[in-house]
Design an enzyme around this catalytic site. Sequence first.
Site, short mmCIF file in Angstrom:
data_model
loop_
_atom_site.label_atom_id
_atom_site.label_comp_id
_atom_site.label_asym_id
_atom_site.label_seq_id
_atom_site.Cartn_x
_atom_site.Cartn_y
_atom_site.Cartn_z
N LYS A 117 0.82 -1.22 0.00
CA LYS A 117 0.00 0.00 0.00
C LYS A 117 0.86 1.27 0.00
O LYS A 117 0.42 2.32 -0.45
CB LYS A 117 -0.98 -0.02 1.16
CG LYS A 117 -2.01 -1.12 0.96
CD LYS A 117 -3.17 -1.05 1.90
CE LYS A 117 -4.25 -2.05 1.50
NZ LYS A 117 -3.85 -3.47 1.68
C1 LIG Z 1 -4.43 -4.56 1.06
C2 LIG Z 1 -3.69 -5.83 0.97
C3 LIG Z 1 -4.07 -6.85 0.06
C4 LIG Z 1 -5.31 -6.77 -0.81
O1 LIG Z 1 -5.20 -5.80 -1.83
P1 LIG Z 1 -6.51 -5.26 -2.58
O2 LIG Z 1 -6.05 -4.10 -3.38
O3 LIG Z 1 -7.46 -4.86 -1.48
O4 LIG Z 1 -7.06 -6.37 -3.40
C5 LIG Z 1 -3.27 -7.99 -0.03
N1 LIG Z 1 -2.18 -8.14 0.75
C6 LIG Z 1 -1.79 -7.19 1.63
C7 LIG Z 1 -0.59 -7.43 2.47
C8 LIG Z 1 -2.52 -5.99 1.77
O5 LIG Z 1 -2.13 -5.07 2.66
#
Ligand SMILES: *Cc1c(COP(=O)(O)O)cnc(C)c1O
Length: 476
Positions: A117
């Site tokens: 993120k």
């Molecule tokens: C947010 C997240 C996901 C999922 O991603 P999306 O964009 O919501 O599909 C997967 N793995 C981790 C470690 C995350 O923080």
Amino acid sequence: MLYLSTRGHPDRKHFCDILLEGLAPDGGLYLPEHYPQIDGAFLTRLRKAYHDQGYAELAFQILSLYIDDIPAADLKALCAKTYTAEVFGTGEIVPLRHLEEGLWLEALSNGPTLAFKDMAMQLLGNLFEYELKRRGEQLNILGATSGDTGSAAEYAMRGKEGVRVFMTSPHGRMSAFQQAQMFSLQDENIHNIAIEGVFDDCQDIVKAVSNDLEFKRKYKIGTVNSINWARLLAQVVYYFAGYVQATETNDQKVSFTVPSGNFGNICAGHVARSMGLPIARLVVATNENDVLDEFFRTGVYRVRGSADTHETSSPSMDISKASNFERFVFDLLGRNGQRTKALFSAALQTYGRFDLSADPLFADAAAKYGFESGKSTHADRLATIRDTYNRFGVTIDTHTADGVKVAREHRGDPAVPMIVLETALPIKFAETIQEALGHAPERPARFAGIEALPKRVQVMPADVQLVKAYIERHCQ
Ligand SMILES: *Cc1c(COP(=O)(O)O)cnc(C)c1O
């Protein structure tokens, strides 16, 4: 480039207008009017840009196709400031690592909070600061987190002018490492509010505050959730970076497997593919919370309530209503806003499901858009983490393990590299790594001893009025 709503609203907007907004006025999500198409010559330029000038230049070139209301020199400077080796740990920013025959890991988790993120949120922080300054405005971001999103938002917004963050989290329910990551921030514009309750209580508080329109306007309350188009756009860039690292010429194809929850990450892959990036297949990997896998297998999209959402060892994928999924369905339905609206506002609200299995367009999800899917369980995660460690000496996190497990089942043509997106580092989910390997994962040096740092957090009962009063006091 103008943006439209997936639910057919007639308004068209520029990038910076939707940057600070959440949903479109009709409740839809924003998408560009069309996806800019790249040709071979442009892809060759991008390949060269990444190899000669680096990720920031690649990001600038791609973002320029979508942003026409920030002067080019400013946008270039924002990208250069965001994607540095200091912030992301390596000059490549998203290095590719070979795992086994035909299978690669693309590292997206070397940013400040050790989850992918950061890739988008770090850019969002710089874009917000830039645009708020230009407008002479302020923004107070209110959010609820059970871990990854909140800390990524705080590390992106810390010290930024014109922005404050009020982040609620369930008191005592995050891991010690996650708490330390967030609560050790001493920046004045970052406010941690630990709510005596569960994650849903935090979310209810955020909703209640946002529904008080007068309060929301007066205190300029905003969000940074995953439906923000700028976050999605920032993620498109690393699909290009993965492609140019895995290939030598533009006639080669690659596939991606993406550990998925809210469908934000893989939706960025869909955008990259729609622009003409040679992606063969996009494989959605879910954990036990398999709404997305079910859709791609059957054509039925059936959201679950919180009682039917499993708490798993890949918690950032414990999502039963994928907030970005509407974007893909809009494209799948030939960009029919009225139909999208009927599915997402009427059918889902009334029945909690919709069914496209009989619609010939559903076949396009695989045939035209390259989507496949698979699912992974706790036992699969443990086995995959163990196997990957034993055979290659590589420790992967639980979410990435879901991706690797599903990728192995969808490898297909050996001439097409399968790239699994690594979405977090194992230290964030140490308990499960311990369970799988019998020892704790390695901790990056910069996180040594963070649990002992002084904490800046306000503990509060789950009471909307108290949270509002806290925001008022700190917005003077
Ligand atoms: C947010 C997240 C996901 C999922 O991603 P999306 O964009 O919501 O599909 C997967 N793995 C981790 C470690 C995350 O923080």
